[in-house]
Design a protein around this motif. Structure first.
Motif, short mmCIF file in Angstrom:
data_model
loop_
_atom_site.label_atom_id
_atom_site.label_comp_id
_atom_site.label_asym_id
_atom_site.label_seq_id
_atom_site.Cartn_x
_atom_site.Cartn_y
_atom_site.Cartn_z
N LEU A 202 -23.71 14.90 -0.80
CA LEU A 202 -22.42 14.61 -1.43
C LEU A 202 -22.51 13.35 -2.28
N THR A 203 -22.18 13.46 -3.57
CA THR A 203 -22.12 12.33 -4.49
C THR A 203 -20.72 12.29 -5.10
N LEU A 204 -20.28 11.08 -5.45
CA LEU A 204 -18.92 10.90 -5.98
C LEU A 204 -18.95 10.30 -7.38
N ILE A 205 -17.92 10.63 -8.16
CA ILE A 205 -17.61 9.91 -9.40
C ILE A 205 -16.14 9.52 -9.33
N PRO A 206 -15.82 8.22 -9.27
CA PRO A 206 -14.41 7.79 -9.22
C PRO A 206 -13.68 8.10 -10.52
N ALA A 207 -12.36 7.88 -10.50
CA ALA A 207 -11.54 8.13 -11.69
C ALA A 207 -11.82 7.10 -12.77
N GLY A 208 -12.07 5.85 -12.38
CA GLY A 208 -12.32 4.79 -13.35
C GLY A 208 -11.05 4.05 -13.73
N LYS A 209 -11.21 3.12 -14.63
CA LYS A 209 -10.09 2.27 -15.05
C LYS A 209 -9.06 3.08 -15.85
N ARG A 210 -7.80 2.90 -15.52
CA ARG A 210 -6.74 3.65 -16.19
C ARG A 210 -6.71 3.38 -17.69
N HIS A 211 -6.30 4.41 -18.43
CA HIS A 211 -6.28 4.29 -19.89
C HIS A 211 -5.05 5.00 -20.43
N ALA A 212 -4.42 4.41 -21.43
CA ALA A 212 -3.19 4.98 -21.98
C ALA A 212 -3.42 6.33 -22.65
N HIS A 213 -4.65 6.57 -23.09
CA HIS A 213 -4.96 7.82 -23.79
C HIS A 213 -5.92 8.67 -22.95
#
Length: 312
Positions: A202-213
């Protein structure tokens, strides 16, 4: 003798007594030179470092590599997951584990059967009509169940970029770089945002920093390129996207158009038939849509189950 003549004569005498010499070449000290320096003399290392950083080419390289890291590993609290009703290796004979075995089998068949005719069948999006129906819970359970397979590995991508809930369940910071960082900055590599876990496959990729677009980023050519890499780089890998709810955001509809399979989670006794129909209209371009009837009360046990799985 006039004043001007006396000044000119004086300048000639100064040039004779103090000739102008060319600047000597820069001498580079060797280790043996440094060994004889007095104790009160500072080492030239700081100066050398400043010269390197002043180089415009090296400086650019340093900026490009700033913040990059090798693949990170996190320790998931498996006992805590078990208490929350999530599949774990040590409790693979539980009722929920058996239910997700039934759920994953047709998904895997579609993903790896060459005769299925499904493009990018190993890209699976898990979503719901509204929030609170249990899509993230089902995403994690499905990922954990597939990680138990002998012949497959799984990558869980947190694509709920507005309100990610997987970090709280799996125990990592929501500030971790992730999918949106990968889309926003072409200098990021896939390995920069991947996180290995103590679950071997099992490997993960987070959502990351929020962005307006965020919607535009998910619809970009960069996203298309990333999905193509995820779909074809490893022949044995299933990629699960935990998506935002279909009727609350536009990101889910954009993502759905690029998936091979979709799993729509429907909460029992709450989500209306009209709501489900509207959600299905949003994703009708996908060839394979599966439904999980979630939180259905199990008669005689007082608990809840995951019944009514099937194709739409």
């Amino acid at each position: 003798m006039s004043l001007i003549e006396r000044a000119s004569d004086k300048l000639k005498k100064n040039e004779t007594n103090h000739p102008v010499l060319s600047k000597p070449p820069l001498k580079v000290r060797t280790d043996s030179d440094l060994s004889i320096l007095p104790n009160n003399m500072s080492s030239p290392k700081v100066e050398q470092r400043e010269e390197v950083n002043s180089n415009p080419i090296l400086g650019l390289a340093n900026r490009k590599n700033f913040g990059k890291r090798t693949t990170k590993k996190i320790e998931i609290d498996l006992e805590n997951l078990r208490r929350k009703g999530i599949v774990t290796f040590d409790h693979s004979k539980s009722e929920v584990a058996e239910q997700f075995r039934l759920i994953k089998r047709p998904l895997l068949a579609n993903a790896f059967n060459p005769d299925s005719g499904i493009k990018n069948g190993n890209l699976i999006m898990v979503t719901s009509s509204l929030s609170g129906e249990g899509k993230s819970f089902c995403s994690i359970n499905l990922a954990m169940s597939i990680a138990m397979e002998m012949d497959h590995r799984v990558l869980l991508v947190d694509a709920d970029v507005a309100r990610p809930s997987i970090p709280a369940s799996l125990g990592y910071s929501p500030e971790e770089p992730g999918l949106l960082d990968l889309l926003r900055d072409p200098q990021w590599k896939m390995s920069d945002v991947m996180m290995k876990t103590n679950v071997a496959k099992l490997t993960l990729i987070p959502a990351g920093k929020r962005h307006a677009h965020a919607t535009e980023l998910l619809a970009s050519q960069s996203m298309h390129t990333i999905l193509a890499e995820l779909a074809h780089r490893y022949h044995d890998r299933v990629v699960i996207f935990d998506s935002p709810p279909l009727l609350l955001t536009s990101e889910a509809r954009v993502l759905a158009g690029q998936m091979g399979q979709i799993v729509l989670v429907v909460e029992a006794e709450r989500t209306t038939q009209q709501t489900v129909k509207e959600a299905l209209r949003q994703i009708e371009t996908c060839d394979v849509i599966n439904l999980i009837y979630n939180k259905a009360r199990v008669h005689g046990s007082g608990g809840y189950g995951y019944y009514g799985y099937g194709y739409y």
